[in-house]
Structures are given as C-alpha cells and as structure tokens.
Design an enzyme around this catalytic site. Structure first.
Site, PDB file in Angstrom:
ATOM      1  N   GLU A   1       6.545  -3.709 -15.163  1.00  0.00           N
ATOM      2  CA  GLU A   1       6.384  -3.666 -16.713  1.00  0.00           C
ATOM      3  C   GLU A   1       5.904  -2.393 -16.982  1.00  0.00           C
ATOM      4  O   GLU A   1       5.599  -1.413 -16.132  1.00  0.00           O
ATOM      5  CB  GLU A   1       5.387  -4.746 -16.824  1.00  0.00           C
ATOM      6  CG  GLU A   1       5.669  -6.292 -16.596  1.00  0.00           C
ATOM      7  CD  GLU A   1       5.047  -7.255 -17.190  1.00  0.00           C
ATOM      8  OE1 GLU A   1       5.305  -8.250 -17.687  1.00  0.00           O
ATOM      9  OE2 GLU A   1       3.485  -7.016 -17.108  1.00  0.00           O
TER      10      GLU A   1
ATOM     11  N   ASP B   1      -1.660  -5.078 -24.014  1.00  0.00           N
ATOM     12  CA  ASP B   1      -1.275  -3.732 -23.755  1.00  0.00           C
ATOM     13  C   ASP B   1      -1.794  -2.623 -24.832  1.00  0.00           C
ATOM     14  O   ASP B   1      -1.210  -3.189 -25.759  1.00  0.00           O
ATOM     15  CB  ASP B   1       0.088  -3.535 -23.523  1.00  0.00           C
ATOM     16  CG  ASP B   1       0.748  -4.615 -22.454  1.00  0.00           C
ATOM     17  OD1 ASP B   1      -0.014  -5.606 -21.606  1.00  0.00           O
ATOM     18  OD2 ASP B   1       1.849  -4.734 -22.242  1.00  0.00           O
TER      19      ASP B   1
END
Ligand code: FRU
Length: 500
Positions: free
Chosen positions: A204, A22
């Site tokens: 998420e 990420d």
C-alpha cells in the site's frame, strides 16, 4: 475541552474529532505545509473516507481546515497525493497561478460488495485558492482499473529529467509506475517488487523520490505493507536504487538484504504506517520530509481514545547513508521541533555520570516528563541493558532502550497501562536491530502523553510506539544492568503543547 482529553497528543497532529488514518496529499505552497488525511468525521472508526485537511507554517503547529474532499458516486476518497502544477500542464490554472492538483484513489463500495475486481480507480481534483476548496475533474477516473482488487494510493512527483509526472501506485504485491504529461492521461511505464522485499501482506501507499548523498543521486522507493511489519501488523519498508524514467531499478548492493521475504524498514515500532513525503519543498530547503500514521491496522479501530482516533507521527527528514552494505535511509525529526523546547523550564544537562543500577531522572527535572525530549549517549555496554523508563503512580510503565545481549534496541509497552483492548497490542517487546557500529550509542527520544519515538544512532534505527497509561507518566528513570555504567551525556527538555 478538545485537545485536552486523556491520551491526547500535545505536539503531534490529530484530528479534532472522528477517525483518521493515512496522511495524504502533503505539499508545500506559499508558506504553508499542507497535510490531508484519511478521515471519517462522523465516527471514531474507519468508514466512508474523506480527506481531512490541516495546514502549518512550521511543521509543529497545525490549523484545522474544513474537509477537502468528500466521497461521491465514484466512491470513497482513499489515499493519494497532491502537487503544485507549476507549469499548468493540467490546464486547471487560472490568473497565472499554478493549480494545486490532488491525485487520489476512488474506492467504490458497491463494486466491492458486488465482488467485482475493478472497484479502485484513480481520480484527480484541483484547487485555485491555496488549497481551501477543491473541484473534482469531470473526466474522472483518470486511471481505470483492469481487474486488480488492490490498485491504489497514487503518489505523484514531477520528474524534471524526463519532463513528466510519475505516479507510484500500490498494486497488491508490487508497485506500478505510471507517467503523464498533464496529470490527466496516464500510461503504465513499469513495475517493481514482485521478487523483492517483504510480502507478508498487501503493498500500500507507495512513494518514490530522489535523495542526494554529496554528488550522488539515488532513488528511494517506499512500500507500506499490511500485515508483514517487523513487529507485526503494518509497517514501512523501502528500497534504494535508480529511476530510468520508466521504472525503479534496485541497487545490486541491496539485493542480499531484500530477498526471500526480507525487507529494510524505515521504522521498527508498530505505530508508523502509510508514511509518505511532502511534495514541493522549496529547492533551497531541499529536505525530503515524511509523516506517517501513528497506529497499526491490528488495533487502530479499538485504541482507547475518546472523541478522536489516531495521530500522525512527528515529521521526519529522510537522508541517504552510505554503508559498506550499500545505501540505507536514516530518519530524523525535523529541526523545527527544537522550537518546542520550553524556555520556561530549565533543561537537564548531565555528563560523565556513573550509575550503579538506576538514576531517578524525574527528581532532577523541574517539570514532568509527560511531554519531553531526551538525548542520551553512552558507550556500548559489554553485557547489560540500558533502559529509559517512564511510569506513573499506578505502577504502569513504558520502557525503551538498548540490549547489548542481542544488539537490539527495544520498546516495551507490555505493562504500559491499558493493553487489554487488543491481543496484539502488547503481546511482546518490540525489537529493532542496531545497524550502526560506532562505540557510542545515541538515543534521541520524544515522549508525548501516549507515544514514544526513538531515533537511535542519528536515525539509523527508529522505533515509534503508542501507549495508553491510565494516568499520565510523570516519573522517569534510567536503568542499567551493566556494571560500571557511565552516561556520557544526558539532556532532557520539557516540550510545549502546540494545541494550547
Ligand atoms: C492504508 C490504506 C490505503 C487506503 C486507505 C483507506 O492504511 O489501507 O491503502 O487507501 O488506507 O483508508
């Protein structure tokens, strides 16, 4: 040489070496766009998470900086955000300069292995030197966990209307909102999502921010979800509504589209995950810029790259689009990317060209389409397909296009080269419904060695997919099964590498 390996993206950010997932902690400060990322420097697979770091002055050329945050006794450093604390609400500032404050998740592996439910907490760290070095707060964690296994990825914004910091936090099957006056003490003010949207996997990487359409301000809530994505694995859904200082309130008009497991998707490709937006973009600029991780948890750990694994997507601008079915979010590449168009290679420009069944585009280019940007517009075909095909001399090919049969855009990497490393990588053609209804269809595509990003109809439908040909794609064709097909306009630019 680094950045010249096979499959290495040339105008996307990727870590010099090691593993990345990420994007984290993006903010703009003193002329620099900061990009942090989930990083395991020692291996090319996921492991003990650090925050890698890079900066850019123009969102295209990135300079790698030393690792910003290392794991410590509280845990690995999972995803999160960072802000410029302009009013020094945290008290971390010195010399009348605002401190930069990062808010991240601590993931405690011992706690997880012991089967506890409270191993994810939120911590903060600050920098007083333009983000070059970071000090973790001695009072960490600032948000404790009361027993929810998935409790992570804090994304913090300054809420000017209520003079408070607001944290969006992903908590298993919903997002929670926490508010604070000083970034240290937090209170849970609201929750959203259990009854809405897609729940095919865990929620998420949250993000919530205002977007303007003329005088109207709407709030967009981003929910990354894994699995449950539109073409399998990880994906990014969003909601549009309002924020009342405590919680997110979904627009009535959107409710029919986000019930019973349905979601609105920022991207229909398989390779745009965990995307969140930049903080502190100057008001005069006013853009909301998102960057994602160009991979998918289904196969991220086994893609066939060398010393590094994964790249980021191109930075994209989000905008509100008012439709008869409520607001939607359009996604377009940042305008800075135009500076990558290579003046040394003449761009191809064609208009009003009839095609029988195939046009050999590559033969009209004085460059290889391996690094290229393409804009194609045509009238919506009656029946057939319109394909942009890039291929190599081994017969490997990748196709992206529009299919009028079911009114979808599609991305086909089933014969793109190395596909056998995973069962799910090339199991099917990826489909994306066309949302726009204009008579003219516009495809805007970026090809960068091992990725394609399609922004169709001015960003109303987006597809991001990666691929791994055994040899670079050097051919390009436009194919159609439509009789009397006519290209309205076609432009193809050669793009420069940002790593040379
Ligand atoms: C999303 C994610 C986050 C987590 C991070 C760990 O891809 O699972 O929820 O913070 O990756 O690396």
């Amino acid at each position: 040489k680094l950045y010249q390996e096979q499959h290495r993206p040339q105008f996307h950010f990727s870590p010099a070496k090691g593993w990345m997932n990420d994007p984290n902690g993006m903010f703009f400060y003193k002329g620099e766009y900061h990009l942090f990322y989930q990083h395991y420097p020692d291996k090319t697979i996921w492991g003990p998470m650090h925050w890698g770091h890079a900066v850019s002055k123009n969102l295209t050329h990135w300079e790698n900086l030393p690792i910003a945050l290392y794991p410590d006794s509280l845990g690995y450093i999972f995803s999160g955000s960072a802000v410029v604390d302009w009013k020094n609400t945290s008290g971390f500032g010195i010399n009348n300069q605002p401190p930069l404050v990062a808010i991240f998740t601590y993931h405690n592996m011992e706690g997880e292995k012991a089967g506890r439910g409270d191993f994810e907490t939120q911590g903060i760290a600050y920098s007083n030197d333009k983000g070059r070095t970071w000090t973790k707060f001695s009072g960490n964690p600032v948000v404790k966990n009361t027993g929810t296994r998935d409790f992570r990825d804090p994304k913090v914004i300054w809420d000017e209307a209520h003079k408070q910091w607001v944290m969006s936090l992903a908590v298993q099957d919903h997002h929670e909102f926490w508010v604070s006056k000083n970034l240290k003490e937090w209170e849970n003010s609201g929750n959203f999502g259990k009854e809405w949207g897609n729940h095919g996997g865990v929620w998420e990487c949250a993000d919530m921010f205002p977007l303007k359409d003329g005088n109207v301000t709407k709030w967009v809530l981003i929910v990354n979800i894994n699995p449950g994505g539109p073409n399998g694995g990880s994906g990014t859904q969003y909601f549009v509504g309002d924020f009342d200082g405590k919680t997110f309130i979904l627009d009535e008009a959107l409710k029919p589209f986000v019930k019973n497991g349905n979601g609105l998707w920022l991207d229909y490709g398989k390779d745009n995950y965990a995307g969140v937006t930049w903080s502190d973009i100057p008001k005069a600029d006013g853009r909301r810029i998102l960057i994602g991780w160009m991979s998918n948890w289904q196969y991220a750990n086994i893609v066939p790259t060398g010393v590094w694994r994964s790249a980021a997507t191109l930075p994209r601008v989000l905008s509100l689009k008012s439709t008869s079915q409520g607001y939607r979010v359009s996604v377009n590449p940042v305008k800075e990317l135009q500076a990558l168009r290579n003046p040394a290679k003449k761009a191809l420009q064609l208009s009003n060209l009839n095609i029988a069944s195939s046009l050999d585009v590559a033969s009209k280019l004085n460059f290889k389409p391996t690094l290229s940007e393409l804009e194609l517009s045509f009238e919506k075909p009656q029946k057939g397909k319109v394909e942009i095909e890039i291929s190599n001399s081994k017969g490997e090919k990748y196709i992206i296009g529009y299919d009028s049969e079911n009114n979808t855009f599609f991305s086909d990497r089933t014969k793109s080269g190395k596909v056998d490393f995973s069962d799910t990588f090339a199991e099917k053609v990826h489909l994306a419904p066309r949302l726009a209804s204009d008579k003219i269809i516009k495809l805007h595509v970026y090809f960068d060695v091992s990725s394609a990003e399609l922004f169709a109809d001015n960003g109303e439908t987006v597809i991001t997919d990666i691929f791994f040909p055994n040899e670079d794609y050097t051919k390009m064709k436009i194919n159609t099964s439509e009789k009397n097909f006519k290209i309205k306009t076609l432009k193809v630019w050669n793009l420069k590498s940002t790593w040379k």
